[in-house]
Design a protein around this motif. Structure first.
Motif, PDB file in Angstrom:
ATOM      1  N   HIS A 116     -29.559 102.872  15.466  1.00 16.58           N
ATOM      2  CA  HIS A 116     -28.643 101.775  15.775  1.00 16.58           C
ATOM      3  C   HIS A 116     -29.170 101.016  16.991  1.00 16.58           C
ATOM      4  O   HIS A 116     -29.996 101.519  17.750  1.00 16.58           O
ATOM      5  CB  HIS A 116     -27.224 102.294  16.046  1.00 16.58           C
ATOM      6  N   TRP A 157     -17.120 105.590  12.162  1.00 17.34           N
ATOM      7  CA  TRP A 157     -17.789 104.954  13.291  1.00 17.34           C
ATOM      8  C   TRP A 157     -16.782 104.239  14.186  1.00 17.34           C
ATOM      9  O   TRP A 157     -15.766 103.735  13.707  1.00 17.34           O
ATOM     10  CB  TRP A 157     -18.791 103.892  12.788  1.00 17.34           C
ATOM     11  N   PHE A 184     -20.937 103.774  21.630  1.00 18.61           N
ATOM     12  CA  PHE A 184     -20.850 103.690  20.174  1.00 18.61           C
ATOM     13  C   PHE A 184     -20.799 105.133  19.689  1.00 18.61           C
ATOM     14  O   PHE A 184     -21.588 105.975  20.143  1.00 18.61           O
ATOM     15  CB  PHE A 184     -22.083 102.981  19.597  1.00 18.61           C
ATOM     16  N   GLY A 198     -17.737  99.596  22.724  1.00 13.68           N
ATOM     17  CA  GLY A 198     -18.562  98.875  23.680  1.00 13.68           C
ATOM     18  C   GLY A 198     -17.757  97.909  24.530  1.00 13.68           C
ATOM     19  O   GLY A 198     -16.663  97.487  24.150  1.00 13.68           O
ATOM     20  N   ASN A 230     -17.063 101.388  17.561  1.00 15.34           N
ATOM     21  CA  ASN A 230     -17.759 100.684  18.622  1.00 15.34           C
ATOM     22  C   ASN A 230     -16.767 100.496  19.755  1.00 15.34           C
ATOM     23  O   ASN A 230     -15.875  99.661  19.676  1.00 15.34           O
ATOM     24  CB  ASN A 230     -18.277  99.331  18.118  1.00 15.34           C
ATOM     25  N   TRP A 260     -27.863  97.729  19.919  1.00 14.74           N
ATOM     26  CA  TRP A 260     -26.806  96.846  20.440  1.00 14.74           C
ATOM     27  C   TRP A 260     -27.285  95.402  20.376  1.00 14.74           C
ATOM     28  O   TRP A 260     -28.421  95.103  20.763  1.00 14.74           O
ATOM     29  CB  TRP A 260     -26.469  97.206  21.889  1.00 14.74           C
ATOM     30  N   VAL A 314     -22.757  96.442  17.537  1.00 13.38           N
ATOM     31  CA  VAL A 314     -23.655  97.526  17.136  1.00 13.38           C
ATOM     32  C   VAL A 314     -24.044  97.383  15.667  1.00 13.38           C
ATOM     33  O   VAL A 314     -23.168  97.271  14.796  1.00 13.38           O
ATOM     34  CB  VAL A 314     -22.987  98.906  17.333  1.00 13.38           C
TER      35      VAL A 314
END
Ligand SMILES: [Ca+2]
Ligand SMILES: [Ca+2]
Length: 127
Positions: free
Chosen positions: A117, A70, A37, A74, A72, A119, A82
């Motif tokens: 933050h 931002w 992230f 992931g 993510n 997950w 996130v």
């Protein structure tokens, strides 16, 4: 008459191509490693980048309340969503919930607000 129609069709194709090219050039391509992230201090993935593969309950001062874009990146599957929180320790209200693959170049509500933050397993960042 046939020639005129052909010209119209060609012009239409060109216009469509121009519109389709816009999303890719609208913002800089984010540079965020697979599985991470990432958050940037400026909009459009500019300024300083921070990246995390795990949770961070209290962001360091250079990114805390400075986050403006931002991504993510992931790995889809377990714990790939996130949630960004306005205060340390996942408190103060969630400012963003990003699905894997989400890229947010700017968000007025979340701008310069994040402090932690986490997950999550679910798309709405509830667990
Ligand atoms: Ca900022
Ligand atoms: Ca904050």
């Amino acid at each position: 008459m046939r020639k005129t129609l052909a010209s119209f069709a060609a012009a239409g194709s060109l216009a469509l191509a121009a519109v389709m090219a816009l999303p890719g050039s609208a913002h800089a391509a984010p540079d965020c490693n697979y599985g991470d992230f990432c958050a940037w201090t400026d909009a459009n993935f500019g300024g300083q980048r921070f990246n995390w593969s795990g949770n961070d309950h209290w962001w360091e001062s250079n990114i805390a309340d400075e986050d403006s874009s931002w991504e993510n990146n992931g790995i889809p599957g377990s714990y790939s969503f996130v949630g960004v929180w306005a205060s340390a320790g996942e408190s103060g209200g969630m400012t963003l919930c990003l699905a894997p693959g989400d890229e947010i170049s700017y968000d007025a509500w979340a701008n310069d607000s994040g402090d932690s933050h986490f997950w999550y397993r679910y798309f709405d960042c509830t667990d």
